[in-house]
Design an enzyme around this catalytic site. Structure first.
Site, PDB file in Angstrom:
ATOM      1  CG  ASP A  43      -1.850   1.196   1.234  1.00  0.00           C
ATOM      2  OD1 ASP A  43      -2.968   1.056   0.699  1.00  0.00           O
ATOM      3  OD2 ASP A  43      -1.467   2.274   1.731  1.00  0.00           O
ATOM      4  CE1 TYR A  48       0.635   7.988   2.134  1.00  0.00           C
ATOM      5  CE2 TYR A  48       1.132   5.692   1.734  1.00  0.00           C
ATOM      6  CZ  TYR A  48       0.293   6.661   2.233  1.00  0.00           C
ATOM      7  OH  TYR A  48      -0.881   6.292   2.842  1.00  0.00           O
ATOM      8  CE  LYS A  73      -3.637   4.779   0.446  1.00  0.00           C
ATOM      9  NZ  LYS A  73      -2.217   4.601   0.763  1.00  0.00           N
ATOM     10  CG  HIS A 107      -4.429   9.833  -0.296  1.00  0.00           C
ATOM     11  ND1 HIS A 107      -3.076   9.706  -0.527  1.00  0.00           N
ATOM     12  CD2 HIS A 107      -4.581   9.596   1.024  1.00  0.00           C
ATOM     13  CE1 HIS A 107      -2.464   9.403   0.607  1.00  0.00           C
ATOM     14  NE2 HIS A 107      -3.357   9.336   1.565  1.00  0.00           N
TER      15      HIS A 107
HETATM   16  P1  NAP Z   1       0.660   2.009  11.935  1.00  0.00           P
HETATM   17  O1  NAP Z   1       0.816   0.838  11.036  1.00  0.00           O
HETATM   18  O2  NAP Z   1      -0.526   2.140  12.829  1.00  0.00           O
HETATM   19  O3  NAP Z   1       1.923   2.119  12.914  1.00  0.00           O
HETATM   20  C1  NAP Z   1       3.227   2.134  12.457  1.00  0.00           C
HETATM   21  C2  NAP Z   1       4.117   2.313  13.677  1.00  0.00           C
HETATM   22  O4  NAP Z   1       4.108   1.128  14.487  1.00  0.00           O
HETATM   23  C3  NAP Z   1       5.546   2.583  13.314  1.00  0.00           C
HETATM   24  O5  NAP Z   1       6.048   3.526  14.230  1.00  0.00           O
HETATM   25  C4  NAP Z   1       6.229   1.222  13.512  1.00  0.00           C
HETATM   26  O6  NAP Z   1       7.591   1.421  13.889  1.00  0.00           O
HETATM   27  C5  NAP Z   1       5.432   0.656  14.669  1.00  0.00           C
HETATM   28  N1  NAP Z   1       5.361  -0.808  14.652  1.00  0.00           N
HETATM   29  C6  NAP Z   1       5.071  -1.612  13.596  1.00  0.00           C
HETATM   30  N2  NAP Z   1       5.028  -2.905  13.972  1.00  0.00           N
HETATM   31  C7  NAP Z   1       5.314  -2.928  15.290  1.00  0.00           C
HETATM   32  C8  NAP Z   1       5.412  -3.975  16.238  1.00  0.00           C
HETATM   33  N3  NAP Z   1       5.213  -5.253  15.889  1.00  0.00           N
HETATM   34  N4  NAP Z   1       5.731  -3.652  17.522  1.00  0.00           N
HETATM   35  C9  NAP Z   1       5.924  -2.363  17.886  1.00  0.00           C
HETATM   36  N5  NAP Z   1       5.844  -1.325  17.019  1.00  0.00           N
HETATM   37  C10 NAP Z   1       5.523  -1.610  15.730  1.00  0.00           C
HETATM   38  O7  NAP Z   1       0.760   3.394  11.118  1.00  0.00           O
HETATM   39  P2  NAP Z   1       0.618   3.898   9.619  1.00  0.00           P
HETATM   40  O8  NAP Z   1       1.871   3.627   8.890  1.00  0.00           O
HETATM   41  O9  NAP Z   1       0.160   5.305   9.715  1.00  0.00           O
HETATM   42  O10 NAP Z   1      -0.570   3.053   8.983  1.00  0.00           O
HETATM   43  C11 NAP Z   1      -0.384   1.875   8.234  1.00  0.00           C
HETATM   44  C12 NAP Z   1      -0.513   2.144   6.729  1.00  0.00           C
HETATM   45  O11 NAP Z   1      -1.796   2.689   6.436  1.00  0.00           O
HETATM   46  C13 NAP Z   1       0.438   3.211   6.185  1.00  0.00           C
HETATM   47  O12 NAP Z   1       1.776   2.757   6.060  1.00  0.00           O
HETATM   48  C14 NAP Z   1      -0.223   3.556   4.870  1.00  0.00           C
HETATM   49  O13 NAP Z   1       0.059   2.577   3.901  1.00  0.00           O
HETATM   50  C15 NAP Z   1      -1.686   3.548   5.288  1.00  0.00           C
HETATM   51  N6  NAP Z   1      -2.179   4.907   5.666  1.00  0.00           N
HETATM   52  C16 NAP Z   1      -3.127   5.480   4.870  1.00  0.00           C
HETATM   53  C17 NAP Z   1      -3.640   6.729   5.190  1.00  0.00           C
HETATM   54  C18 NAP Z   1      -4.681   7.329   4.316  1.00  0.00           C
HETATM   55  O14 NAP Z   1      -4.979   8.532   4.435  1.00  0.00           O
HETATM   56  N7  NAP Z   1      -5.275   6.566   3.404  1.00  0.00           N
HETATM   57  C19 NAP Z   1      -3.187   7.422   6.320  1.00  0.00           C
HETATM   58  C20 NAP Z   1      -2.207   6.815   7.121  1.00  0.00           C
HETATM   59  C21 NAP Z   1      -1.727   5.563   6.782  1.00  0.00           C
HETATM   60  P3  NAP Z   1       8.813   0.815  13.008  1.00  0.00           P
HETATM   61  O15 NAP Z   1       8.586   1.199  11.582  1.00  0.00           O
HETATM   62  O16 NAP Z   1      10.014   1.444  13.636  1.00  0.00           O
HETATM   63  O17 NAP Z   1       8.746  -0.672  13.233  1.00  0.00           O
END
Ligand code: NAP
Length: 283
Positions: A43, A48, A73, A107
């Protein structure tokens, strides 16, 4: 891997890998490690700035295209959005080095939304995007979009995590044939999610971590999850969630963590709308 079937019959892995906030120079390595860990849904987004790095990792992996599910997106486009949308799509596709996308998402619910959607419907009709959907649509905007267009979005990617669960909205989307996909499934660690005693206790019962309990809870609800990590050991941890099942009591206990509101920002907040709706990628 488990799959969900989208409203047009396309099969989508229920768990994938998100690359938001991974700097472009780290993204090729991260995606290479994620593919090696077994992720097949990737994704990304034009916004990004790392589509090219994702594309390099895909190419280098040698994994057959049909085994991958690639989402990107469309950023907010001005009216008339038809031509702008096609140009933005072609830029993304070229950056990714692909000849089609599995899922193309709008998006944000801003800009010339209906023009963007009609252009996305055309890309879908031409087979260039096997499925099309939206992100960050609250129910009011989603229902209007569904009612006034040919193609119902296959997916709505929205903030969904233990502190903002959106179960009622998921039911409403299910009735309309729209698959819920969670972004920020770990709430990016806000609210001390990884230290939450209830989630930690439930995880411990299966020798699993908080992260695994959360991803199991999401996918067991039928929500597609796309956790982000730049660490190979966490990528492996986050995909290892298919050998245990939460009980109804544990699902109900996690339901009590819901605060019913966003930990990030509200897409109805006038200042936020002003900022997002005016932002242009090439500005
Ligand atoms: P998330 O997946 O909720 O959290 C990521 C955080 O968690 C990072 O700091 C990561 O650190 C940590 N982490 C990951 N696995 C872990 C584990 N097993 N134990 C402890 N910490 C852990 O946040 P997100 O990246 O915002 O959301 C996920 C995806 O959703 C994004 O990458 C993107 O593709 C999508 N997204 C879409 C939108 C939208 O508007 N459509 C907005 C936000 C996100 P490390 O990297 O240091 O491991």
């Amino acid at each position: 891997m488990q799959y969900v079937t989208l409203n047009n019959g396309v099969q989508m892995p229920i768990l994938g890998f998100g690359v938001y906030q991974i700097p472009p120079e780290q993204t090729e390595q991260a995606v290479t490690e994620a593919l090696a860990a077994g992720y097949r849904l990737l994704d990304t987004a034009a916004a990004y700035g790392n589509e090219e790095a994702v594309g390099r990792a895909i190419k280098k992996s040698g994994i057959p295209r049909e085994e991958l599910f690639v989402t990107t997106k469309l950023w907010v486009q001005d009216a008339p959005a038809e031509d702008n949308t096609r140009r933005a799509f072609e830029t993304s596709l070229t950056g990714l080095g692909l000849d089609h996308l599995d899922l193309y998402l709008m998006h944000q619910p801003f800009g010339d939304v209906y023009g963007q959607w009609r252009a996305m419907e055309a890309l879908n009709g031409e087979g260039l995007a096997k499925a099309i959907g939206v992100a960050n649509f609250y129910p009011d905007r989603l229902i209007d979009l569904v009612l006034n267009n040919e193609v119902t979005p296959a997916v709505n990617q929205i903030e969904t995590h233990p502190f903002f669960q959106r179960a009622g909205y998921q039911d409403l989307m299910r009735e309309r044939g729209v698959q819920t996909q969670s972004w920020g499934g770990f709430a990016e660690g806000k609210n001390d999610l990884f230290g939450n005693p209830l989630l930690a206790g439930i995880g411990r019962e299966y020798d699993k971590s908080v992260a695994q309990a959360v991803l199991r809870w999401l996918t067991q609800r039928g929500v597609v999850a796309i956790p982000k990590s730049v660490r190979a050991e966490r990528m492996a941890e986050n995909i290892d969630i298919f050998d245990f099942e939460l009980t109804d009591e544990q699902m109900a206990a996690i339901a009590t963590l819901d605060t019913g509101s966003t930990l990030f920002f509200d897409h109805h907040d006038p200042e936020m709308v002003d900022w997002l709706a005016k932002r242009r990628l090439d500005a």
